[in-house]
Every structure is written in C-alpha cells, then in structure tokens.
Design a protein around this motif. Structure first.
Motif, PDB file in Angstrom:
ATOM      1  N   ARG A   1       7.803  -5.362  -2.386  1.00 29.69           N
ATOM      2  CA  ARG A   1       7.222  -4.862  -3.638  1.00 29.69           C
ATOM      3  C   ARG A   1       7.772  -3.484  -3.994  1.00 29.69           C
ATOM      4  O   ARG A   1       7.904  -3.137  -5.163  1.00 29.69           O
TER       5      ARG A   1
ATOM      6  N   THR B   1       6.731  -2.668  -7.753  1.00 36.46           N
ATOM      7  CA  THR B   1       5.332  -3.028  -8.017  1.00 36.46           C
ATOM      8  C   THR B   1       4.421  -2.600  -6.882  1.00 36.46           C
ATOM      9  O   THR B   1       3.261  -3.007  -6.819  1.00 36.46           O
TER      10      THR B   1
ATOM     11  N   LYS C   1      -3.199  -6.595  -6.559  1.00 36.44           N
ATOM     12  CA  LYS C   1      -2.768  -7.933  -6.969  1.00 36.44           C
ATOM     13  C   LYS C   1      -3.868  -8.645  -7.757  1.00 36.44           C
ATOM     14  O   LYS C   1      -3.599  -9.610  -8.461  1.00 36.44           O
ATOM     15  N   ASP C   2      -5.094  -8.176  -7.644  1.00 36.70           N
ATOM     16  CA  ASP C   2      -6.210  -8.860  -8.299  1.00 36.70           C
ATOM     17  C   ASP C   2      -6.508  -8.300  -9.687  1.00 36.70           C
ATOM     18  O   ASP C   2      -6.663  -9.049 -10.638  1.00 36.70           O
TER      19      ASP C   2
ATOM     20  N   ARG D   1      -2.799  -5.025  -0.345  1.00 37.09           N
ATOM     21  CA  ARG D   1      -2.388  -5.597  -1.621  1.00 37.09           C
ATOM     22  C   ARG D   1      -3.462  -5.486  -2.693  1.00 37.09           C
ATOM     23  O   ARG D   1      -3.227  -5.821  -3.848  1.00 37.09           O
ATOM     24  N   SER D   2      -4.662  -5.075  -2.290  1.00 39.99           N
ATOM     25  CA  SER D   2      -5.716  -4.983  -3.299  1.00 39.99           C
ATOM     26  C   SER D   2      -6.460  -3.659  -3.184  1.00 39.99           C
ATOM     27  O   SER D   2      -6.521  -3.053  -2.116  1.00 39.99           O
TER      28      SER D   2
END
Ligand code: ZN
Length: 112
Positions: free
Chosen positions: A73, A78, A83-84, A101-102
């Motif tokens: 990423r 990114t 991610k959510d 990731r969140s």
C-alpha cells in the motif's frame, strides 16, 4: 502523508518475525502425537505448550502477511487509509500497529 517512519517499523518487525521463526525447531511432542493417534484426546491435554507455539506462529504469519500488504500500500500511496471508512488512520494507531488496515473506530465496530 509520509509513510517512511512506518516503513522502517514495518521492515524491522518483519525482520524480527523472520529471525524468530527461523529459530523454531520441530517439537518432539508432535512426533509423539503422530505415532499415537489412538489417544489424541489424552495427548492434546498434555500438549498445551505445543498449541501455544503453533498459535504464536499463526499470529506471526498473519502479521507478516499484513506487513507485506502494508508495504504494498505504501508503494501504491494508499498507506494509512482505513479500508472500511476511507478515513486516515490516526498516527498514534499507526505508531502502535503500523500494519493495521482499519482505523480505531472501525476496529471497535468489528468487536475485536
Ligand atoms: Zn475506519
């Protein structure tokens, strides 16, 4: 954002896991279980230590996977985006878990 401080942390953590994982030797108790399949239930109760080691290795494998994804990423630009919900993840959270990731809000919604 500049992800380079987190990249250092990710690479360092990856190195730690790979070094630790490389030092793990096959556990003799596993061989014993294989040769005594008739009483696995008895064996299981006496092999808590083995189970803990397996669990740790699984966790390490998951973290390694997450680290690889995080590095990917970074290349894509990114990194640090949830991610959510698509919001930027708080720097304090990235400092603690650079491969996450969140964001904390989404993580808490997941209940884990
Ligand atoms: Zn989120």
């Amino acid at each position: 954002m500049d992800p380079s401080p987190y990249k250092d942390a990710l690479l360092r953590k990856r190195g730690e896991i790979l070094t630790a994982g490389g030092g793990v030797k096959p556990v003799p108790a596993t061989i014993e279980v294989n040769s005594r399949q008739g009483d696995l239930a008895d064996q299981a109760s006496g092999n808590n230590e083995v189970h803990i080691q397996l669990k740790l290795k699984q966790t390490d494998a998951k973290i390694l996977q997450a680290i690889e994804e995080a590095l990917y990423r970074m290349e894509k630009g990114t990194y640090g985006v949830c991610k959510d919900c698509g919001e930027e993840i708080a720097p304090a959270r990235l400092n603690a878990i650079p491969w996450t990731r969140s964001c904390i809000t989404c993580k808490e919604k997941q209940g884990s």
